[in-house]
Design a protein around this motif. Structure first.
Motif, PDB file in Angstrom:
ATOM      1  N   VAL A 265       0.819  -1.208   0.000  1.00 45.09           N
ATOM      2  CA  VAL A 265       0.000   0.000   0.000  1.00 45.09           C
ATOM      3  C   VAL A 265       0.857   1.264   0.000  1.00 45.09           C
ATOM      4  CG1 VAL A 265      -1.833   1.256   1.214  1.00 45.09           C
ATOM      5  CG2 VAL A 265      -1.814  -1.251   1.236  1.00 45.09           C
ATOM      6  N   LYS A 266       0.661   2.075  -1.021  1.00 42.11           N
ATOM      7  CA  LYS A 266       1.203   3.430  -1.128  1.00 42.11           C
ATOM      8  C   LYS A 266       2.725   3.523  -1.087  1.00 42.11           C
ATOM      9  CE  LYS A 266      -1.248   6.878   0.610  1.00 42.11           C
ATOM     10  NZ  LYS A 266      -1.985   7.702   1.575  1.00 42.11           N
ATOM     11  N   GLU A 267       3.384   2.602  -1.764  1.00 42.67           N
ATOM     12  CA  GLU A 267       4.836   2.672  -1.842  1.00 42.67           C
ATOM     13  C   GLU A 267       5.283   2.484  -3.284  1.00 42.67           C
ATOM     14  OE1 GLU A 267       6.762   1.291   2.203  1.00 42.67           O
ATOM     15  OE2 GLU A 267       5.661  -0.374   1.282  1.00 42.67           O
ATOM     16  N   ASP A 268       6.440   2.996  -3.583  1.00 43.26           N
ATOM     17  CA  ASP A 268       7.031   2.899  -4.901  1.00 43.26           C
ATOM     18  C   ASP A 268       7.400   1.452  -5.228  1.00 43.26           C
ATOM     19  OD1 ASP A 268       8.481   4.164  -7.269  1.00 43.26           O
ATOM     20  OD2 ASP A 268      10.100   3.055  -6.262  1.00 43.26           O
ATOM     21  N   GLY A 269       7.119   1.043  -6.450  1.00 38.50           N
ATOM     22  CA  GLY A 269       7.378  -0.331  -6.876  1.00 38.50           C
ATOM     23  C   GLY A 269       8.823  -0.767  -6.734  1.00 38.50           C
ATOM     24  N   ALA A 270       9.765   0.118  -7.019  1.00 40.57           N
ATOM     25  CA  ALA A 270      11.189  -0.243  -6.907  1.00 40.57           C
ATOM     26  C   ALA A 270      11.555  -0.537  -5.449  1.00 40.57           C
ATOM     27  CB  ALA A 270      12.062   0.875  -7.467  1.00 40.57           C
ATOM     28  N   LEU A 271      11.059   0.272  -4.530  1.00 42.39           N
ATOM     29  CA  LEU A 271      11.311   0.047  -3.101  1.00 42.39           C
ATOM     30  C   LEU A 271      10.704  -1.281  -2.659  1.00 42.39           C
ATOM     31  CD1 LEU A 271      12.105   0.951  -0.179  1.00 42.39           C
ATOM     32  CD2 LEU A 271       9.825   1.980  -0.069  1.00 42.39           C
TER      33      LEU A 271
END
Length: 170
Positions: A81-87
């Motif tokens: 939820v609500k995080e960048d895909g790379a991270l």
């Protein structure tokens, strides 16, 4: 944030028996998944973030659950939820998940799965974090456990019990 969740955790939610809200999300590898395409399967949803210690404690058990049930018409998804895909990809690499990790980058799907009236002080997309759901073959929610910080079930015991019960009914 997590301390207040214990009052509502591991109890029957108003969403039990309701149709699982529609979702279509991409995985960290770019493949699209929708709840609609999974009709006929049992679907396990786990809402998570990379920074959530409870989510990270459950992660290895989600992988075990997937491996134990993948040949029993069960699909497991972790919805970040609500995080960048790379991270997300970098953080969850350590678990070597063999099931899809989906990205809800705006928190819209997570908010749809927030039971009405539960934890009203939190943003709606934060309510389902570290929660686990079972959606049955017809698309109905049959199990919903919100995070319970005082009786945390990292081994997913209650989820497995309910899943076994549902599998024997069918």
């Amino acid at each position: 944030m997590f301390g207040a969740t214990r009052l509502f955790a591991q109890t029957d939610q108003a969403m039990i028996g309701a149709e699982g809200p529609f979702f279509e999300l991409k995985s960290i590898d770019g493949k699209a998944y929708s709840l609609e395409q999974l009709k006929g399967k049992f679907v396990i949803l786990h809402f998570a973030t990379t920074w959530c210690p409870f989510c990270n404690a459950e992660a290895p058990n989600l992988e075990r659950l997937y491996k134990d049930y993948q040949n029993k018409n069960v699909q497991v998804f972790l919805i970040d939820v609500k995080e960048d895909g790379a991270l997300v990809k970098k953080t969850f690499e350590k678990y070597n998940f063999s099931f899809p990790v989906l990205l809800d980058e705006a928190g819209i799907i997570s908010a749809k799965y927030a039971p009405s009236g539960v934890l009203p002080d939190l943003a709606r997309d934060e309510v389902p974090l570290a929660s686990n759901l079972i959606i049955d073959k017809e698309g109905k929610i049959r199990f919903y456990s919100l995070l319970n910080t005082s009786d945390f079930d990292a081994k997913l015991t209650k989820l497995k019990q309910k899943l076994d019960e549902l599998l024997t009914e069918n």
